[in-house]
Design an enzyme around this catalytic site. Structure first.
Site, PDB file in Angstrom:
ATOM      1  N   HIS A  57      35.489  51.802   8.689  1.00 51.60           N
ATOM      2  CA  HIS A  57      36.845  52.204   9.072  1.00 51.60           C
ATOM      3  C   HIS A  57      37.879  51.703   8.076  1.00 51.60           C
ATOM      4  O   HIS A  57      39.056  51.985   8.200  1.00 51.60           O
ATOM      5  CB  HIS A  57      37.191  51.620  10.441  1.00 51.60           C
ATOM      6  CG  HIS A  57      37.352  50.128  10.423  1.00 51.60           C
ATOM      7  ND1 HIS A  57      36.286  49.270  10.455  1.00 51.60           N
ATOM      8  CD2 HIS A  57      38.459  49.355  10.331  1.00 51.60           C
ATOM      9  CE1 HIS A  57      36.735  48.027  10.402  1.00 51.60           C
ATOM     10  NE2 HIS A  57      38.040  48.040  10.321  1.00 51.60           N
TER      11      HIS A  57
HETATM   12  C1  UD1 Z   1      43.123  48.104  12.377  1.00 50.25           C
HETATM   13  C2  UD1 Z   1      43.454  46.883  11.501  1.00 50.25           C
HETATM   14  C3  UD1 Z   1      42.226  46.460  10.717  1.00 50.25           C
HETATM   15  C4  UD1 Z   1      41.076  46.194  11.648  1.00 50.25           C
HETATM   16  C5  UD1 Z   1      40.838  47.408  12.545  1.00 50.25           C
HETATM   17  C6  UD1 Z   1      39.794  47.094  13.579  1.00 50.25           C
HETATM   18  C7  UD1 Z   1      45.716  46.681  10.590  1.00 50.25           C
HETATM   19  C8  UD1 Z   1      46.559  46.843   9.386  1.00 50.25           C
HETATM   20  N1  UD1 Z   1      44.498  47.212  10.529  1.00 50.25           N
HETATM   21  O1  UD1 Z   1      42.770  49.168  11.521  1.00 50.25           O
HETATM   22  O2  UD1 Z   1      42.505  45.277   9.995  1.00 50.25           O
HETATM   23  O3  UD1 Z   1      39.923  45.951  10.889  1.00 50.25           O
HETATM   24  O4  UD1 Z   1      42.054  47.744  13.236  1.00 50.25           O
HETATM   25  O5  UD1 Z   1      39.207  48.235  14.109  1.00 50.25           O
HETATM   26  O6  UD1 Z   1      46.159  46.097  11.561  1.00 50.25           O
HETATM   27  N2  UD1 Z   1      43.317  55.472  16.490  1.00 50.25           N
HETATM   28  C9  UD1 Z   1      42.959  56.136  17.634  1.00 50.25           C
HETATM   29  N3  UD1 Z   1      42.825  55.420  18.786  1.00 50.25           N
HETATM   30  C10 UD1 Z   1      43.045  54.084  18.853  1.00 50.25           C
HETATM   31  C11 UD1 Z   1      43.413  53.418  17.685  1.00 50.25           C
HETATM   32  C12 UD1 Z   1      43.547  54.106  16.508  1.00 50.25           C
HETATM   33  O7  UD1 Z   1      42.768  57.344  17.620  1.00 50.25           O
HETATM   34  O8  UD1 Z   1      42.875  53.497  19.953  1.00 50.25           O
HETATM   35  C13 UD1 Z   1      43.415  56.228  15.220  1.00 50.25           C
HETATM   36  C14 UD1 Z   1      44.829  56.742  14.932  1.00 50.25           C
HETATM   37  O9  UD1 Z   1      44.694  57.989  14.340  1.00 50.25           O
HETATM   38  C15 UD1 Z   1      45.330  55.750  13.908  1.00 50.25           C
HETATM   39  C16 UD1 Z   1      44.067  55.348  13.157  1.00 50.25           C
HETATM   40  O10 UD1 Z   1      43.039  55.375  14.130  1.00 50.25           O
HETATM   41  O11 UD1 Z   1      46.305  56.279  13.067  1.00 50.25           O
HETATM   42  C17 UD1 Z   1      44.150  53.965  12.514  1.00 50.25           C
HETATM   43  O12 UD1 Z   1      44.471  52.984  13.500  1.00 50.25           O
HETATM   44  P1  UD1 Z   1      45.239  51.629  13.117  1.00 50.25           P
HETATM   45  O13 UD1 Z   1      45.282  50.770  14.320  1.00 50.25           O
HETATM   46  O14 UD1 Z   1      46.496  51.925  12.443  1.00 50.25           O
HETATM   47  O15 UD1 Z   1      44.328  50.976  12.023  1.00 50.25           O
HETATM   48  P2  UD1 Z   1      42.767  50.663  12.033  1.00 50.25           P
HETATM   49  O16 UD1 Z   1      42.133  51.462  10.969  1.00 50.25           O
HETATM   50  O17 UD1 Z   1      42.234  50.765  13.409  1.00 50.25           O
HETATM   51  N1  UDP Z   2      32.091  46.779  17.763  1.00 46.99           N
HETATM   52  C1  UDP Z   2      31.795  47.222  19.047  1.00 46.99           C
HETATM   53  N2  UDP Z   2      31.487  48.539  19.238  1.00 46.99           N
HETATM   54  C2  UDP Z   2      31.457  49.428  18.214  1.00 46.99           C
HETATM   55  C3  UDP Z   2      31.726  48.967  16.901  1.00 46.99           C
HETATM   56  C4  UDP Z   2      32.056  47.640  16.707  1.00 46.99           C
HETATM   57  O1  UDP Z   2      31.787  46.430  19.987  1.00 46.99           O
HETATM   58  O2  UDP Z   2      31.183  50.614  18.454  1.00 46.99           O
HETATM   59  C5  UDP Z   2      32.499  45.375  17.563  1.00 46.99           C
HETATM   60  C6  UDP Z   2      31.636  44.548  16.649  1.00 46.99           C
HETATM   61  O3  UDP Z   2      30.620  43.919  17.377  1.00 46.99           O
HETATM   62  C7  UDP Z   2      32.618  43.546  16.057  1.00 46.99           C
HETATM   63  C8  UDP Z   2      33.944  44.236  16.130  1.00 46.99           C
HETATM   64  O4  UDP Z   2      33.771  45.391  16.943  1.00 46.99           O
HETATM   65  O5  UDP Z   2      32.696  42.371  16.836  1.00 46.99           O
HETATM   66  C9  UDP Z   2      34.410  44.615  14.769  1.00 46.99           C
HETATM   67  O6  UDP Z   2      35.525  45.407  14.857  1.00 46.99           O
HETATM   68  P1  UDP Z   2      36.026  46.308  13.659  1.00 46.99           P
HETATM   69  O7  UDP Z   2      34.901  46.622  12.767  1.00 46.99           O
HETATM   70  O8  UDP Z   2      36.771  47.436  14.279  1.00 46.99           O
HETATM   71  O9  UDP Z   2      37.114  45.397  12.954  1.00 46.99           O
HETATM   72  P2  UDP Z   2      37.056  44.288  11.796  1.00 46.99           P
HETATM   73  O10 UDP Z   2      36.140  43.210  12.227  1.00 46.99           O
HETATM   74  O11 UDP Z   2      36.637  44.958  10.536  1.00 46.99           O
HETATM   75  O12 UDP Z   2      38.470  43.846  11.696  1.00 46.99           O
END
Ligand code: UD1
Ligand code: UDP
Length: 440
Positions: free
Chosen positions: A209
């Site tokens: 992601h």
């Molecule tokens: C965010 C964090 C990242 C973290 C990740 C965990 C920041 C800058 N980034 O990235 O560090 O690793 O979360 O997963 O804070 N969206 C949905 N549903 C949701 C949430 C998001 O559809 O519930 C979609 C939206 O289109 C959104 C995109 O995902 O624009 C990105 O979501 P966003 O929360 O901005 O960043 P992440 O990539 O999730």
């Molecule tokens: N995770 C989960 N279900 C999923 C994918 C990830 O429970 O389908 C958990 C995983 O075990 C880990 C966390 O989500 O603890 C990681 O989140 P993510 O990769 O979104 O964020 P990051 O750690 O890169 O910030």
């Protein structure tokens, strides 16, 4: 004492859960504030359910948006809540926008900030996470660092060792506590139950992601080209909503979904995911948390990045950085599949993130700071005093504490002749080179 926990995304909920449990267990007053950055049930509510933590007291519901918009909305909402709740400390975790917003707002209200998982550095300022974690560290009072290496990162930036607590990572607490529960319960998610994971071999769990991968057509295209050739594996891909959106935008989603050995599913809850990862032969990921979980669960990890703020996993031997280079991904994946000795070595890499008592150590330290009055944020009384920084080599039998007492000093860094070491109180300094601040 009152503690406010600010969180907003999936990994923050998972990694804060053990701390929330510990706070509740001790009867400390707690406020949970969700920024609403992650809002899908699969990215938020399911984790409160699986990890059995109380629903947030507040949800600011900022939703998705640009960094500036998201952060500004968060700051506005967090400020209102903190002014009402007046906690003694605000805890933030990791490197998301909630960490940036929560720490900025709290510090300007003169509320102490505790940064959980502080001190990580990718040294790549193009990553939003690197900006967030660095800014948060500037504003924090207490730093809960997972490893000695992250503590040294902070020392090198001038932070005082007195405020650094090497606690391990709470993800280990979460993993250990929930894996057994998960195994007893079995799979909940239909998509996983239907795949009959229990009787499946050669599972590759894939997550990605990270903006620099999934928002870049050529990088994500290279990764997909590698996946196509890994047809001996059963690739299970719980897809992050961001990734689904960008793959669809690039016209790559159907191409990947149509491969027989690739199973794209919705993001799954923590108990399902732990079972899936612990049964995997290999984890392919760009997630931060998953690099830590892989080494905790003894599963080899290949990380789809060119740098990592978790270098301990690489030096321990459990994680290899493969970037988005198709040949490097394939070479390493095939080695793990076909070379038993190589795979065993990766599996047996020692876990650098502690014993699973990180939440306890964190709340112990907070309690002590509160009892000692160190959470009161005031302008320094000794503002007109000065200090001098010196470097010396130590050839007498003396500990860090003794050295500091004798010289009215604070040891800043130390070097044992081979590497930087973290100056713990009773460490013997003989033979080491010490940099210290001497107070005048
Ligand atoms: C965010 C964090 C990242 C973290 C990740 C965990 C920041 C800058 N980034 O990235 O560090 O690793 O979360 O997963 O804070 N969206 C949905 N549903 C949701 C949430 C998001 O559809 O519930 C979609 C939206 O289109 C959104 C995109 O995902 O624009 C990105 O979501 P966003 O929360 O901005 O960043 P992440 O990539 O999730
Ligand atoms: N995770 C989960 N279900 C999923 C994918 C990830 O429970 O389908 C958990 C995983 O075990 C880990 C966390 O989500 O603890 C990681 O989140 P993510 O990769 O979104 O964020 P990051 O750690 O890169 O910030």
């Amino acid at each position: 004492m009152k503690i406010a926990v600010v969180l907003g995304t999936r990994p923050e909920i998972i990694k804060m859960a053990p701390i929330i449990d510990e706070i509740i267990k001790r009867g400390i007053d707690l406020t949970i504030l969700h920024t609403g950055q992650h809002y899908d049930k699969e990215m938020s509510d399911n984790f409160f359910r699986d990890l059995e933590i109380p629903a947030p007291d507040y949800n600011i519901r900022v939703g998705s948006g640009s960094h500036a918009k998201q952060t500004a909305l968060m700051m506005d909402g967090i400020e209102e809540v903190l002014m009402d709740e007046k906690p003694d400390i605000v805890l933030v975790q990791g490197d998301t926008n909630a960490v940036l917003a929560g720490s900025l707002v709290a510090s300007k209200l003169h509320i102490a900030v505790g940064h959980v998982e502080a001190g990580l550095r990718s040294f790549d300022m193009t990553m939003p996470e690197e900006v967030n974690r660095r800014v948060c560290d500037v504003t924090s009072t207490m730093y809960f660092v997972p490893t000695e290496q992250s503590a040294i990162n902070l020392l090198a930036e001038g932070y005082s060792r007195k405020n650094l607590f090497i606690t391990g990572n709470t993800v280990v607490d979460a993993c250990f506590r929930h894996l057994e529960i998960a195994k007893k319960r079995g799979f909940d998610e239909e998509s996983l139950a239907d795949l009959d994971i229990d009787n499946m071999d050669n599972i590759l769990t894939l997550t990605m992601h990270r903006a620099e991968n999934v928002d870049d057509k050529s990088r994500v295209g290279n990764i997909i080209d590698a996946l196509k050739e890994l047809s001996d594996m059963n690739i299970i891909f719980p897809i992050h909503p961001r990734t689904k959106k960008t793959l669809q935008g690039f016209g790559l989603f159907d191409e990947l979904n149509n491969l027989n050995h690739v199973h794209i599913i919705k993001p799954v809850g923590y108990l399902d995911f732990l079972q899936l990862t612990s049964k995997s032969t290999l984890i392919l990921t760009d997630s931060g948390g998953l690099q830590e979980e892989a080494i905790t669960l003894n599963v080899p990890a290949l990380t789809l990045r060119y740098n990592t703020e978790r270098p301990e996993t690489v030096s321990a031997g459990g994680n290899i950085l493969v970037g988005s280079d198709k040949d490097v991904i394939l070479e390493n994946a095939n080695k793990i599949l076909n070379d038993k000795e190589f795979a065993e070595k990766m599996k047996n890499a020692p876990n650098p993130y502690g014993q699973g008592d990180s939440a306890k150590l964190t709340v112990d330290a907070i309690q002590k700071y509160y009892d000692d009055g160190l959470l009161d944020i005031r302008a320094p009384e000794n503002i007109m005093s000065s200090f001098e920084r010196k470097m010396t080599s130590v050839d007498e039998d003396i500990t860090v504490n003794e050295f500091e007492d004798r010289n009215n000093a604070s040891i800043h860094m130390l070097f044992d002749g081979e590497k930087m070491r973290f100056p713990v109180d009773n460490l013997k300094l003989k033979g080491m080179c010490v940099t210290y601040d001497e107070y005048k």
